[in-house]
Design a protein around this motif. Structure first.
Motif, mmCIF file in Angstrom:
data_model
loop_
_atom_site.group_PDB
_atom_site.id
_atom_site.type_symbol
_atom_site.label_atom_id
_atom_site.label_comp_id
_atom_site.label_asym_id
_atom_site.label_seq_id
_atom_site.Cartn_x
_atom_site.Cartn_y
_atom_site.Cartn_z
ATOM 1 N N VAL A 138 30.316 -10.614 19.522
ATOM 2 C CA VAL A 138 30.291 -9.672 18.389
ATOM 3 C C VAL A 138 29.561 -10.292 17.206
ATOM 4 O O VAL A 138 28.779 -9.612 16.517
ATOM 5 C CB VAL A 138 31.730 -9.264 17.996
ATOM 6 C CG1 VAL A 138 31.723 -8.498 16.674
ATOM 7 C CG2 VAL A 138 32.359 -8.423 19.095
ATOM 8 N N LEU A 139 29.784 -11.575 16.961
ATOM 9 C CA LEU A 139 29.115 -12.266 15.854
ATOM 10 C C LEU A 139 27.605 -12.291 16.069
ATOM 11 O O LEU A 139 26.825 -12.029 15.133
ATOM 12 C CB LEU A 139 29.649 -13.692 15.721
ATOM 13 C CG LEU A 139 29.021 -14.547 14.606
ATOM 14 C CD1 LEU A 139 29.269 -13.913 13.242
ATOM 15 C CD2 LEU A 139 29.580 -15.970 14.645
ATOM 16 N N ILE A 140 27.161 -12.586 17.287
ATOM 17 C CA ILE A 140 25.727 -12.614 17.590
ATOM 18 C C ILE A 140 25.116 -11.233 17.392
ATOM 19 O O ILE A 140 24.064 -11.088 16.755
ATOM 20 C CB ILE A 140 25.492 -13.108 19.030
ATOM 21 C CG1 ILE A 140 25.856 -14.587 19.149
ATOM 22 C CG2 ILE A 140 24.042 -12.892 19.456
ATOM 23 C CD1 ILE A 140 25.846 -15.112 20.579
ATOM 24 N N ILE A 189 34.964 -4.029 8.441
ATOM 25 C CA ILE A 189 36.090 -4.156 9.372
ATOM 26 C C ILE A 189 35.965 -3.129 10.495
ATOM 27 O O ILE A 189 36.174 -3.441 11.678
ATOM 28 C CB ILE A 189 37.425 -3.979 8.624
ATOM 29 C CG1 ILE A 189 37.649 -5.146 7.646
ATOM 30 C CG2 ILE A 189 38.594 -3.883 9.603
ATOM 31 C CD1 ILE A 189 38.849 -4.967 6.733
ATOM 32 N N ASN A 190 35.589 -1.912 10.133
ATOM 33 C CA ASN A 190 35.422 -0.842 11.116
ATOM 34 C C ASN A 190 34.347 -1.204 12.132
ATOM 35 O O ASN A 190 34.510 -1.000 13.341
ATOM 36 C CB ASN A 190 35.061 0.456 10.397
ATOM 37 C CG ASN A 190 34.808 1.587 11.370
ATOM 38 O OD1 ASN A 190 35.693 2.011 12.089
ATOM 39 N ND2 ASN A 190 33.570 2.055 11.415
ATOM 40 N N VAL A 196 34.010 -4.772 19.034
ATOM 41 C CA VAL A 196 34.913 -5.445 19.973
ATOM 42 C C VAL A 196 35.341 -4.463 21.058
ATOM 43 O O VAL A 196 35.316 -4.778 22.255
ATOM 44 C CB VAL A 196 36.143 -6.012 19.238
ATOM 45 C CG1 VAL A 196 37.195 -6.480 20.241
ATOM 46 C CG2 VAL A 196 35.736 -7.171 18.336
ATOM 47 N N VAL A 197 35.742 -3.264 20.648
ATOM 48 C CA VAL A 197 36.168 -2.240 21.607
ATOM 49 C C VAL A 197 34.996 -1.846 22.518
ATOM 50 O O VAL A 197 35.163 -1.688 23.734
ATOM 51 C CB VAL A 197 36.723 -1.006 20.853
ATOM 52 C CG1 VAL A 197 37.017 0.120 21.828
ATOM 53 C CG2 VAL A 197 37.986 -1.386 20.097
ATOM 54 N N LYS A 203 32.353 -4.213 29.416
ATOM 55 C CA LYS A 203 32.788 -5.219 30.390
ATOM 56 C C LYS A 203 33.693 -4.598 31.447
ATOM 57 O O LYS A 203 33.653 -4.989 32.615
ATOM 58 C CB LYS A 203 33.545 -6.339 29.682
ATOM 59 C CG LYS A 203 32.664 -7.380 28.994
ATOM 60 C CD LYS A 203 33.519 -8.516 28.440
ATOM 61 C CE LYS A 203 32.656 -9.620 27.858
ATOM 62 N NZ LYS A 203 33.472 -10.723 27.324
ATOM 63 N N THR A 204 34.505 -3.643 31.040
ATOM 64 C CA THR A 204 35.505 -3.072 31.927
ATOM 65 C C THR A 204 34.937 -1.993 32.839
ATOM 66 O O THR A 204 35.162 -2.006 34.055
ATOM 67 C CB THR A 204 36.686 -2.480 31.122
ATOM 68 O OG1 THR A 204 37.164 -3.483 30.214
ATOM 69 C CG2 THR A 204 37.808 -2.039 32.038
#
Length: 208
Positions: A138-140, A189-190, A196-197, A203-204
């Motif tokens: 997420v940071l990248i 933040i949003n 992340v979600v 991935k899932t």
């Protein structure tokens, strides 16, 4: 932060960086779509990006889907077209070339976001001995998206700026008003939570 910076130089990290760049560019076209066509026309076609994702998955990963899924795709496309046509006939007097441009921009945003998902999948598919926590990915992505916005998109936005205040001046003024800073904080933040979600979802179950 340091581990994420080091990992950004790897092949896996570069795919995530490219996905962040596409996020920023897609956001620009999303904003242009609303600016040119309004929220009704500019936004509706961006909802088609999962359709683009499925087509790209079929092209690049030979992904196959059942007939129920393709019926869902057809319903999504027909719904978007129907909504657009109904609004077109309803607002025939106000429909002009600017609206068409806005719709095209919205469609481009959807396509870029679809490619973004494919790039994330490409990065996820690369197996490494080093662990890749979601926070580093997420940071990248967020860093590359922010750099794209500040270095490329904000200067371009000056071409569409109709006010006497420049884009960078507006950006600077954000940090002098606590209300604006609060809004920026919650937006940040949003964005982090959303990414992340989004990453976990890909991935899932994949980009589609």
């Amino acid at each position: 932060v340091i581990p994420a910076i080091k990992k950004a130089r790897t092949t896996k990290g570069k795919w995530f960086m490219l996905s962040g760049v596409l996020t920023g560019i897609g956001n620009l076209f999303y904003i242009l779509g609303i600016a040119f066509a309004g929220p009704s026309y500019g936004v509706i076609l961006t909802a088609l990006y999962p359709v683009f994702s499925m087509i790209l998955m079929k092209m690049f990963f030979k992904d196959t889907q059942g007939w129920k899924v393709w019926i869902g795709v057809a319903v999504a496309v027909i719904g978007a077209v129907a909504f657009t046509l109904i609004k077109t006939f309803k607002d025939a007097g106000d429909f002009h070339i600017k609206t068409i441009l806005g719709m095209i921009f919205g469609l481009i945003a959807a396509f870029l976001w679809a490619i973004e998902g494919i790039f994330i999948k490409k990065g996820n598919d690369i197996k490494t001995k080093v662990t890749w926590p979601n926070r580093e990915v997420v940071l990248i992505r967020t860093t590359s998206s922010a750099l794209t916005t500040v270095v490329v998109l904000m200067p371009l936005s000056l071409l569409f700026n109709t006010s006497t205040m420049g884009t960078y001046e507006i950006f600077t003024n954000l940090w002098t008003h606590w209300e604006a800073m609060l809004i920026v904080l919650f937006i940040a933040i949003n964005i982090v939570v959303l990414r992340v979600v989004h990453l976990y979802a890909i991935k899932t179950i994949g980009p589609k």
